[in-house]
Design a protein around this motif. Sequence first.
Motif, PDB file in Angstrom:
ATOM      1  N   TYR A  29       0.824  -1.210   0.000  1.00 31.44           N
ATOM      2  CA  TYR A  29       0.000   0.000   0.000  1.00 31.44           C
ATOM      3  C   TYR A  29       0.859   1.262   0.000  1.00 31.44           C
ATOM      4  O   TYR A  29       0.626   2.185  -0.808  1.00 31.44           O
ATOM      5  CB  TYR A  29      -0.935   0.021   1.211  1.00 31.44           C
ATOM      6  CG  TYR A  29      -1.495   1.389   1.471  1.00 31.44           C
ATOM      7  CD1 TYR A  29      -2.430   1.961   0.608  1.00 31.44           C
ATOM      8  CD2 TYR A  29      -1.057   2.144   2.550  1.00 31.44           C
ATOM      9  CE1 TYR A  29      -2.911   3.242   0.816  1.00 31.44           C
ATOM     10  CE2 TYR A  29      -1.542   3.418   2.779  1.00 31.44           C
ATOM     11  CZ  TYR A  29      -2.466   3.959   1.907  1.00 31.44           C
ATOM     12  OH  TYR A  29      -2.926   5.234   2.119  1.00 31.44           O
ATOM     13  N   THR A  67       2.231   2.068  -3.282  1.00 28.78           N
ATOM     14  CA  THR A  67       1.289   2.688  -4.224  1.00 28.78           C
ATOM     15  C   THR A  67       1.117   4.176  -3.951  1.00 28.78           C
ATOM     16  O   THR A  67       0.659   4.909  -4.828  1.00 28.78           O
ATOM     17  CB  THR A  67      -0.100   2.019  -4.148  1.00 28.78           C
ATOM     18  OG1 THR A  67      -0.704   2.272  -2.863  1.00 28.78           O
ATOM     19  CG2 THR A  67      -0.012   0.531  -4.384  1.00 28.78           C
ATOM     20  N   ARG A 108       3.645   4.887  -7.146  1.00 27.78           N
ATOM     21  CA  ARG A 108       2.327   5.546  -7.232  1.00 27.78           C
ATOM     22  C   ARG A 108       1.748   5.532  -8.645  1.00 27.78           C
ATOM     23  O   ARG A 108       0.548   5.725  -8.818  1.00 27.78           O
ATOM     24  CB  ARG A 108       2.411   6.977  -6.710  1.00 27.78           C
ATOM     25  CG  ARG A 108       3.436   7.859  -7.380  1.00 27.78           C
ATOM     26  CD  ARG A 108       3.472   9.232  -6.715  1.00 27.78           C
ATOM     27  NE  ARG A 108       4.548  10.059  -7.221  1.00 27.78           N
ATOM     28  CZ  ARG A 108       5.762  10.097  -6.697  1.00 27.78           C
ATOM     29  NH1 ARG A 108       6.046   9.324  -5.661  1.00 27.78           N
ATOM     30  NH2 ARG A 108       6.700  10.876  -7.196  1.00 27.78           N
ATOM     31  N   ARG A 157       0.027   0.505 -11.968  1.00 27.17           N
ATOM     32  CA  ARG A 157      -1.283  -0.132 -11.859  1.00 27.17           C
ATOM     33  C   ARG A 157      -1.160  -1.548 -11.300  1.00 27.17           C
ATOM     34  O   ARG A 157      -2.054  -2.032 -10.610  1.00 27.17           O
ATOM     35  CB  ARG A 157      -1.955  -0.184 -13.235  1.00 27.17           C
ATOM     36  CG  ARG A 157      -2.252   1.170 -13.837  1.00 27.17           C
ATOM     37  CD  ARG A 157      -3.164   1.995 -12.946  1.00 27.17           C
ATOM     38  NE  ARG A 157      -4.461   1.358 -12.732  1.00 27.17           N
ATOM     39  CZ  ARG A 157      -5.389   1.822 -11.911  1.00 27.17           C
ATOM     40  NH1 ARG A 157      -5.146   2.931 -11.200  1.00 27.17           N
ATOM     41  NH2 ARG A 157      -6.546   1.202 -11.776  1.00 27.17           N
ATOM     42  N   TYR A 196       0.994  -2.606  -8.989  1.00 19.48           N
ATOM     43  CA  TYR A 196       1.090  -2.507  -7.536  1.00 19.48           C
ATOM     44  C   TYR A 196      -0.267  -2.148  -6.940  1.00 19.48           C
ATOM     45  O   TYR A 196      -0.642  -2.668  -5.878  1.00 19.48           O
ATOM     46  CB  TYR A 196       2.141  -1.467  -7.130  1.00 19.48           C
ATOM     47  CG  TYR A 196       3.461  -2.087  -6.745  1.00 19.48           C
ATOM     48  CD1 TYR A 196       3.669  -2.574  -5.466  1.00 19.48           C
ATOM     49  CD2 TYR A 196       4.499  -2.198  -7.667  1.00 19.48           C
ATOM     50  CE1 TYR A 196       4.878  -3.154  -5.106  1.00 19.48           C
ATOM     51  CE2 TYR A 196       5.709  -2.776  -7.318  1.00 19.48           C
ATOM     52  CZ  TYR A 196       5.895  -3.241  -6.030  1.00 19.48           C
ATOM     53  OH  TYR A 196       7.091  -3.824  -5.684  1.00 19.48           O
ATOM     54  N   TYR A 197      -0.988  -1.253  -7.602  1.00 19.61           N
ATOM     55  CA  TYR A 197      -2.307  -0.859  -7.092  1.00 19.61           C
ATOM     56  C   TYR A 197      -3.248  -2.057  -7.057  1.00 19.61           C
ATOM     57  O   TYR A 197      -3.910  -2.309  -6.034  1.00 19.61           O
ATOM     58  CB  TYR A 197      -2.885   0.259  -7.958  1.00 19.61           C
ATOM     59  CG  TYR A 197      -4.289   0.650  -7.562  1.00 19.61           C
ATOM     60  CD1 TYR A 197      -4.523   1.448  -6.447  1.00 19.61           C
ATOM     61  CD2 TYR A 197      -5.381   0.198  -8.299  1.00 19.61           C
ATOM     62  CE1 TYR A 197      -5.820   1.795  -6.076  1.00 19.61           C
ATOM     63  CE2 TYR A 197      -6.684   0.530  -7.940  1.00 19.61           C
ATOM     64  CZ  TYR A 197      -6.891   1.338  -6.836  1.00 19.61           C
ATOM     65  OH  TYR A 197      -8.169   1.676  -6.468  1.00 19.61           O
ATOM     66  N   ARG A 198      -3.307  -2.790  -8.142  1.00 23.99           N
ATOM     67  CA  ARG A 198      -4.193  -3.949  -8.182  1.00 23.99           C
ATOM     68  C   ARG A 198      -3.771  -5.005  -7.155  1.00 23.99           C
ATOM     69  O   ARG A 198      -4.616  -5.618  -6.490  1.00 23.99           O
ATOM     70  CB  ARG A 198      -4.204  -4.557  -9.589  1.00 23.99           C
ATOM     71  CG  ARG A 198      -4.949  -3.710 -10.615  1.00 23.99           C
ATOM     72  CD  ARG A 198      -5.156  -4.486 -11.895  1.00 23.99           C
ATOM     73  NE  ARG A 198      -3.907  -4.755 -12.582  1.00 23.99           N
ATOM     74  CZ  ARG A 198      -3.365  -3.990 -13.525  1.00 23.99           C
ATOM     75  NH1 ARG A 198      -3.998  -2.869 -13.894  1.00 23.99           N
ATOM     76  NH2 ARG A 198      -2.226  -4.310 -14.109  1.00 23.99           N
ATOM     77  N   SER A 237      -2.162  -4.472  -4.311  1.00 24.26           N
ATOM     78  CA  SER A 237      -2.478  -3.966  -2.974  1.00 24.26           C
ATOM     79  C   SER A 237      -3.959  -4.134  -2.659  1.00 24.26           C
ATOM     80  O   SER A 237      -4.336  -4.596  -1.573  1.00 24.26           O
ATOM     81  CB  SER A 237      -2.075  -2.488  -2.865  1.00 24.26           C
ATOM     82  OG  SER A 237      -2.489  -1.937  -1.631  1.00 24.26           O
ATOM     83  N   ALA A 277      -6.865   1.616   0.798  1.00 22.94           N
ATOM     84  CA  ALA A 277      -6.052   1.067  -0.285  1.00 22.94           C
ATOM     85  C   ALA A 277      -6.694   1.312  -1.645  1.00 22.94           C
ATOM     86  O   ALA A 277      -5.997   1.440  -2.661  1.00 22.94           O
ATOM     87  CB  ALA A 277      -5.834  -0.428  -0.067  1.00 22.94           C
ATOM     88  N   PRO A 316      -4.645   6.021  -3.126  1.00 18.10           N
ATOM     89  CA  PRO A 316      -3.619   6.115  -4.174  1.00 18.10           C
ATOM     90  C   PRO A 316      -4.075   6.980  -5.343  1.00 18.10           C
ATOM     91  O   PRO A 316      -5.235   6.956  -5.751  1.00 18.10           O
ATOM     92  CB  PRO A 316      -3.435   4.655  -4.617  1.00 18.10           C
ATOM     93  CG  PRO A 316      -3.810   3.853  -3.423  1.00 18.10           C
ATOM     94  CD  PRO A 316      -4.953   4.599  -2.793  1.00 18.10           C
ATOM     95  N   GLY A 317      -3.130   7.766  -5.856  1.00 11.52           N
ATOM     96  CA  GLY A 317      -3.426   8.634  -6.990  1.00 11.52           C
ATOM     97  C   GLY A 317      -3.960   9.998  -6.611  1.00 11.52           C
ATOM     98  O   GLY A 317      -4.207  10.838  -7.488  1.00 11.52           O
TER      99      GLY A 317
END
Length: 244
Positions: free
Chosen positions: A166, A169, A174, A177, A179-181, A183, A212, A216-217
């Motif tokens: 997390y 991300t 950051r 995508r 890592y985001y998915r 997390s 989470a 992010p973003g």
Amino acid sequence: MSRSRWLPNQHGAWAMLAVPFLAGTFLGHPGLAHLPLLAAWLLGYLAVHHGQQWLRLTRVSRNPKAPRRHVRPALTFGAGALACGLPLAAPRPWLLLAAACAVPFVAVNSLYAYRNRERALWNGLAAVVPACAVLPVALRLGGGSWASGVAPALACLLYFAGTVPYVKTMIRERNSRAYYRGSVAYHALALALVPLLSPWLAIPFALYLTRAVVLPGRGLRVGVVGAVEVVGSVVLLGVVVGVF
């Protein structure tokens, strides 16, 4: 040597060191013996940190003075950890066995440090395991059983393992995508698993999943990211102590 060179600027690590220890302490019977254990725990972490920095800089730095500045802190903190821990362990040899169980994970972290890959995902996950395993140690010192420490330690492990992807991300990854998915998927899985430990854990872990997914973003500053994790850690501590 300045204070900043003696104490690492790793706020997330301090929360990970403190929360499981405090949870184990308060789930048992807090006593004076917990004070030298806490001192040995924190001083040991600092000694290992400086030892790993010495390893890393010995390989990557062209300045021979760079690794050398970590020698004195490593020796000082290591001596302090032994001075606090050995008298405590003398009548409790099981503490030495517990410390030995952390050695493989410290070895993994040291290898990553030597390779200058301390930010690697698996390195962070390896650090989480002994940090959470201190919970049953503190609990046992306070008169509790090893078995009663398993569920709260797993709750801590599920939370702090999730902070590794997390936080990536939010800062270093950051824009990733993948890592985001990963997390979000991890936090969803953790939310599905924690009711097996206690139904009450679903409440904080639902919040962890939400952060989470949502945060992010959004371009949050590092300080804000850290503050959110401090709040999350405190919530976890309160819930774990309250339900187990």
